[in-house]
Design a protein around this motif. Structure first.
Motif, short mmCIF file in Angstrom:
data_model
loop_
_atom_site.label_atom_id
_atom_site.label_comp_id
_atom_site.label_asym_id
_atom_site.label_seq_id
_atom_site.Cartn_x
_atom_site.Cartn_y
_atom_site.Cartn_z
N UNK A 19 0.79 -1.23 0.00
CA UNK A 19 0.00 0.00 0.00
C UNK A 19 0.82 1.28 0.00
N UNK A 20 2.14 1.18 0.21
CA UNK A 20 2.94 2.41 0.26
C UNK A 20 4.41 2.10 0.00
N UNK A 21 5.19 3.15 -0.17
CA UNK A 21 6.63 3.01 -0.29
C UNK A 21 7.05 2.10 -1.43
N UNK A 22 8.03 1.26 -1.14
CA UNK A 22 8.56 0.37 -2.17
C UNK A 22 7.52 -0.63 -2.64
N UNK A 23 6.66 -1.10 -1.74
CA UNK A 23 5.63 -2.05 -2.13
C UNK A 23 4.69 -1.49 -3.18
N UNK A 24 4.27 -0.25 -3.01
CA UNK A 24 3.39 0.39 -3.98
C UNK A 24 4.13 0.64 -5.29
N UNK A 25 5.38 1.03 -5.21
CA UNK A 25 6.18 1.24 -6.43
C UNK A 25 6.35 -0.07 -7.19
N UNK A 26 6.52 -1.17 -6.49
CA UNK A 26 6.61 -2.47 -7.14
C UNK A 26 5.31 -2.82 -7.85
N UNK A 27 4.19 -2.56 -7.19
CA UNK A 27 2.90 -2.83 -7.83
C UNK A 27 2.74 -2.03 -9.11
N UNK A 28 3.11 -0.75 -9.08
CA UNK A 28 3.01 0.08 -10.28
C UNK A 28 3.92 -0.42 -11.39
#
Length: 256
Positions: A19-28
């Protein structure tokens, strides 16, 4: 570059801590790849997260949002069941779970600042949650090429520790490294095409690092998009021959 070594088909991917940070960037980043068939985005409030909702709306039938508190086994078990309904096999699982100075955790500078609550909070999120995530997703990692990667930290390296401090964070990341290395041995027996990795993304501009960014050398504070790119490249390059190892964002092996 293929998403992971030995994969000739489109991938099913799960990101925990999405939902945020590196995790969200990975999803994108992964949502833009044509070789990703299904993306499962997991966080405590994934279905209510505006950024994840927008990503799912822009990619109908490709992205599944799952609410899960990875600190609770019942929640992990329910999430794994949902993931199994969407994907018979997971090719890539990435855990970005980690805390340093929030939710009862503290970045201790001395022994006098240690307390049980901080130790417990750090170990629960940084070490126990990722390995329990692997435990519950294991049935989905046994048949085809698969990579399980968890974000660790260079400060978890015992031999590289020259500054001291950050007792709970350092120790919990060291524990994570040992748990991942041990799991890699078991998983290699179950699936010779499986890879387990501990990855250090570098100091990244996230909530975790913000109170300490003043001490970061110029050019060494990374955007989340750059960190995500490095992680995806490492996962694509590192296969079963190096399972159970610890790597930095720059492609260099980190000593335990």
């Amino acid at each position: 570059m293929s998403l992971i070594s030995g994969l000739d088909d489109k991938a099913c991917v799960l990101i925990c801590g999405a939902s945020r940070g590196i995790g969200l960037a990975l999803c994108n980043a992964l949502a833009r790849r044509e070789d990703v068939d299904q993306l499962i985005a997991v966080s405590r409030h994934a279905t209510q997260n505006p950024a994840l909702r927008a990503l799912a709306d822009a990619n109908p039938n490709r992205i599944l949002l799952v609410d899960c508190d990875a600190r609770e086994e019942a929640s992990l078990a329910a999430m794994a069941a949902q993931a199994g309904e969407r994907c018979a096999h997971l090719h890539v699982v990435i855990s970005t779970l980690g805390i340093l100075h929030q939710e009862n955790a503290r970045a201790e500078k001395s022994l006098a600042q240690l307390d049980l609550a901080s130790l417990h909070a750090s170990f629960t999120t940084n070490a126990f949650a990722p390995i329990l995530l692997l435990k519950h997703l294991l049935p989905l990692l046994r048949k085809q090429p698969a990579t399980f990667a968890a974000l660790s930290a260079r400060v978890g390296s015992i031999s590289d520790n020259r500054l001291g401090g950050w007792y709970s964070y350092r120790a919990s990341k060291s524990a994570l490294n040992q748990l991942l290395h041990t799991a890699s041995i078991e998983l290699k027996r179950l699936n010779p095409n499986a890879t387990v990795l501990a990855l250090h993304p570098g100091t990244t501009d996230t909530e975790l690092s913000r109170p300490f960014q003043g001490n970061v050398p110029e050019g060494k504070l990374f955007e989340t998009t750059f960190a995500a790119q490095c992680i995806v490249e490492l996962i694509g390059r590192l296969g079963p021959s190096v399972t159970g190892s610890f790597w930095g964002w720059d492609g260099r092996n980190i000593p335990w």
